[in-house]
Design a protein around this motif. Structure first.
Motif, mmCIF file in Angstrom:
data_model
loop_
_atom_site.group_PDB
_atom_site.id
_atom_site.type_symbol
_atom_site.label_atom_id
_atom_site.label_comp_id
_atom_site.label_asym_id
_atom_site.label_seq_id
_atom_site.Cartn_x
_atom_site.Cartn_y
_atom_site.Cartn_z
ATOM 1 N N LEU A 291 0.842 -1.193 0.000
ATOM 2 C CA LEU A 291 0.000 0.000 0.000
ATOM 3 C C LEU A 291 0.878 1.244 0.000
ATOM 4 O O LEU A 291 2.006 1.209 0.480
ATOM 5 C CB LEU A 291 -0.899 0.006 1.243
ATOM 6 N N PRO A 292 0.349 2.356 -0.498
ATOM 7 C CA PRO A 292 1.122 3.606 -0.478
ATOM 8 C C PRO A 292 1.126 4.217 0.918
ATOM 9 O O PRO A 292 0.099 4.229 1.604
ATOM 10 C CB PRO A 292 0.356 4.498 -1.456
ATOM 11 N N ARG A 293 2.285 4.675 1.327
ATOM 12 C CA ARG A 293 2.399 5.356 2.620
ATOM 13 C C ARG A 293 3.071 6.701 2.397
ATOM 14 O O ARG A 293 4.036 6.809 1.664
ATOM 15 C CB ARG A 293 3.203 4.525 3.602
ATOM 16 N N GLN B 90 -5.042 7.275 1.531
ATOM 17 C CA GLN B 90 -6.382 6.720 1.388
ATOM 18 C C GLN B 90 -7.234 7.498 0.396
ATOM 19 O O GLN B 90 -6.978 8.666 0.117
ATOM 20 C CB GLN B 90 -7.080 6.720 2.751
ATOM 21 N N GLY B 91 -8.276 6.825 -0.075
ATOM 22 C CA GLY B 91 -9.266 7.465 -0.915
ATOM 23 C C GLY B 91 -9.573 6.672 -2.164
ATOM 24 O O GLY B 91 -8.985 5.626 -2.421
ATOM 25 N N LYS B 92 -10.512 7.219 -2.930
ATOM 26 C CA LYS B 92 -11.008 6.568 -4.128
ATOM 27 C C LYS B 92 -10.763 7.477 -5.327
ATOM 28 O O LYS B 92 -11.208 8.618 -5.343
ATOM 29 C CB LYS B 92 -12.502 6.276 -3.956
ATOM 30 N N VAL B 93 -10.024 6.948 -6.323
ATOM 31 C CA VAL B 93 -9.726 7.730 -7.524
ATOM 32 C C VAL B 93 -11.030 7.943 -8.295
ATOM 33 O O VAL B 93 -11.790 7.003 -8.537
ATOM 34 C CB VAL B 93 -8.667 7.040 -8.405
ATOM 35 N N GLY B 94 -11.272 9.189 -8.660
ATOM 36 C CA GLY B 94 -12.513 9.542 -9.352
ATOM 37 C C GLY B 94 -13.610 9.988 -8.412
ATOM 38 O O GLY B 94 -14.683 10.388 -8.846
ATOM 39 N N ALA B 95 -13.352 9.914 -7.122
ATOM 40 C CA ALA B 95 -14.326 10.363 -6.113
ATOM 41 C C ALA B 95 -13.544 10.934 -4.933
ATOM 42 O O ALA B 95 -13.392 10.291 -3.895
ATOM 43 C CB ALA B 95 -15.224 9.216 -5.666
ATOM 44 N N GLY B 96 -12.980 12.107 -5.141
ATOM 45 C CA GLY B 96 -12.213 12.757 -4.076
ATOM 46 C C GLY B 96 -10.709 12.687 -4.271
ATOM 47 O O GLY B 96 -9.979 13.485 -3.713
ATOM 48 N N VAL B 97 -10.226 11.725 -5.024
ATOM 49 C CA VAL B 97 -8.799 11.609 -5.340
ATOM 50 C C VAL B 97 -8.667 11.728 -6.852
ATOM 51 O O VAL B 97 -9.331 10.988 -7.597
ATOM 52 C CB VAL B 97 -8.208 10.259 -4.865
ATOM 53 N N ASP B 98 -7.853 12.672 -7.322
ATOM 54 C CA ASP B 98 -7.701 12.818 -8.769
ATOM 55 C C ASP B 98 -6.639 11.851 -9.305
ATOM 56 O O ASP B 98 -5.915 11.202 -8.549
ATOM 57 C CB ASP B 98 -7.413 14.265 -9.171
ATOM 58 N N GLU B 99 -6.581 11.764 -10.619
ATOM 59 C CA GLU B 99 -5.672 10.822 -11.280
ATOM 60 C C GLU B 99 -4.207 11.086 -10.925
ATOM 61 O O GLU B 99 -3.431 10.146 -10.713
ATOM 62 C CB GLU B 99 -5.875 10.923 -12.791
ATOM 63 N N ALA B 100 -3.823 12.361 -10.839
ATOM 64 C CA ALA B 100 -2.433 12.698 -10.509
ATOM 65 C C ALA B 100 -2.080 12.216 -9.105
ATOM 66 O O ALA B 100 -0.980 11.701 -8.879
ATOM 67 C CB ALA B 100 -2.208 14.206 -10.633
ATOM 68 N N TYR C 93 -3.868 -2.500 -8.504
ATOM 69 C CA TYR C 93 -5.299 -2.425 -8.202
ATOM 70 C C TYR C 93 -5.605 -1.027 -7.691
ATOM 71 O O TYR C 93 -4.969 -0.556 -6.742
ATOM 72 C CB TYR C 93 -5.673 -3.508 -7.191
ATOM 73 N N VAL C 94 -6.568 -0.377 -8.322
ATOM 74 C CA VAL C 94 -6.902 1.002 -8.027
ATOM 75 C C VAL C 94 -8.248 1.051 -7.321
ATOM 76 O O VAL C 94 -9.242 0.499 -7.821
ATOM 77 C CB VAL C 94 -6.969 1.842 -9.329
ATOM 78 N N ALA D 11 -6.934 2.139 1.034
ATOM 79 C CA ALA D 11 -5.777 2.619 0.271
ATOM 80 C C ALA D 11 -6.192 3.009 -1.138
ATOM 81 O O ALA D 11 -7.102 2.416 -1.725
ATOM 82 C CB ALA D 11 -4.700 1.539 0.207
ATOM 83 N N VAL D 12 -5.507 4.000 -1.700
ATOM 84 C CA VAL D 12 -5.769 4.443 -3.068
ATOM 85 C C VAL D 12 -5.407 3.347 -4.060
ATOM 86 O O VAL D 12 -6.134 3.114 -5.025
ATOM 87 C CB VAL D 12 -4.987 5.749 -3.372
ATOM 88 N N VAL D 13 -4.295 2.655 -3.833
ATOM 89 C CA VAL D 13 -3.857 1.550 -4.692
ATOM 90 C C VAL D 13 -3.279 0.434 -3.831
ATOM 91 O O VAL D 13 -2.868 0.662 -2.684
ATOM 92 C CB VAL D 13 -2.785 1.977 -5.737
ATOM 93 N N GLU D 14 -3.243 -0.746 -4.398
ATOM 94 C CA GLU D 14 -2.479 -1.877 -3.855
ATOM 95 C C GLU D 14 -1.758 -2.486 -5.039
ATOM 96 O O GLU D 14 -2.359 -2.700 -6.096
ATOM 97 C CB GLU D 14 -3.381 -2.906 -3.186
#
Length: 176
Positions: free
Chosen positions: A63-65, A73-83, A119-120, A164-167
């Motif tokens: 996981l990203p730390r 943490q968060g969901k890309v496309g819903a509060g977390v942008d692609e960058a 995994y996003v 996590a945003v990604v794994e």
């Protein structure tokens, strides 16, 4: 004549720059990128961060730390942008390399990055998963050059551990 000389100067200069970069090992490249590898994080369930069998090392999902050690943490496309997702994938690659270095002792022993599974944590309408996981892939190629190019999956998930945003998991071929 002047244009031709400029072209040859550029080609020669580029070739030397590429040769110098190719001569650098992964540890030097990491330093050049300003990256310091972290110690492996403790597993959050009944597994280990890395398993070596023969010449392959299988790295568990990481996981990203952030700099504070907390999971990004968060969901890309819903509060977390692609960058921000891309940066989370880059941080995860750094964590994976930290676990790999702990397992094999020296990143100079890497023969090739074989496979990356990314995994996003994504909103249902987000579909640019490959661009997010490029944060990991781009770092691996920057560190290992051609040996960093790998097979890959980039998939969207409805949720991930600890939000996590990604794994990301990885398989690496190493030499003794």
């Amino acid at each position: 004549m002047i244009k031709l000389r400029a072209v040859w100067t550029w080609i020669l200069g580029s070739s030397l720059a590429v040769a110098a970069t190719c001569a650098d090992g992964p540890n030097e490249r990491l330093r050049g990128l300003g990256v310091e590898l972290p110690a492996p994080s403790a597993a959050i369930a009944n597994y280990v961060p890395a398993v070596r069998t023969g010449s392959l090392v299988f790295l568990a999902g990481h996981l990203p730390r952030g700099a504070d050690g907390k999971v990004v943490q968060g969901k890309v496309g819903a509060g977390v942008d692609e960058a921000a997702g891309y940066e989370a994938a880059r941080l995860t690659a750094i964590a994976l390399l930290g676990s790999l270095a702990a397992e094999i002792g020296d990143l100079d022993r890497v023969v090739r990055i074989v496979r990356v599974g990314g995994y996003v944590n994504a909103a249902p309408d987000f579909s640019r998963h490959p661009q997010v996981i490029n944060g990991c892939s781009d770092l691996l190629v920057a560190v290992f050059g051609e040996k960093g190019k790998h097979a890959r999956v980039a998939a969207g998930m409805s949720s991930l551990p600890l939000d996590a945003v990604v794994e990301i998991e990885m398989v690496v071929e190493v030499r003794d």
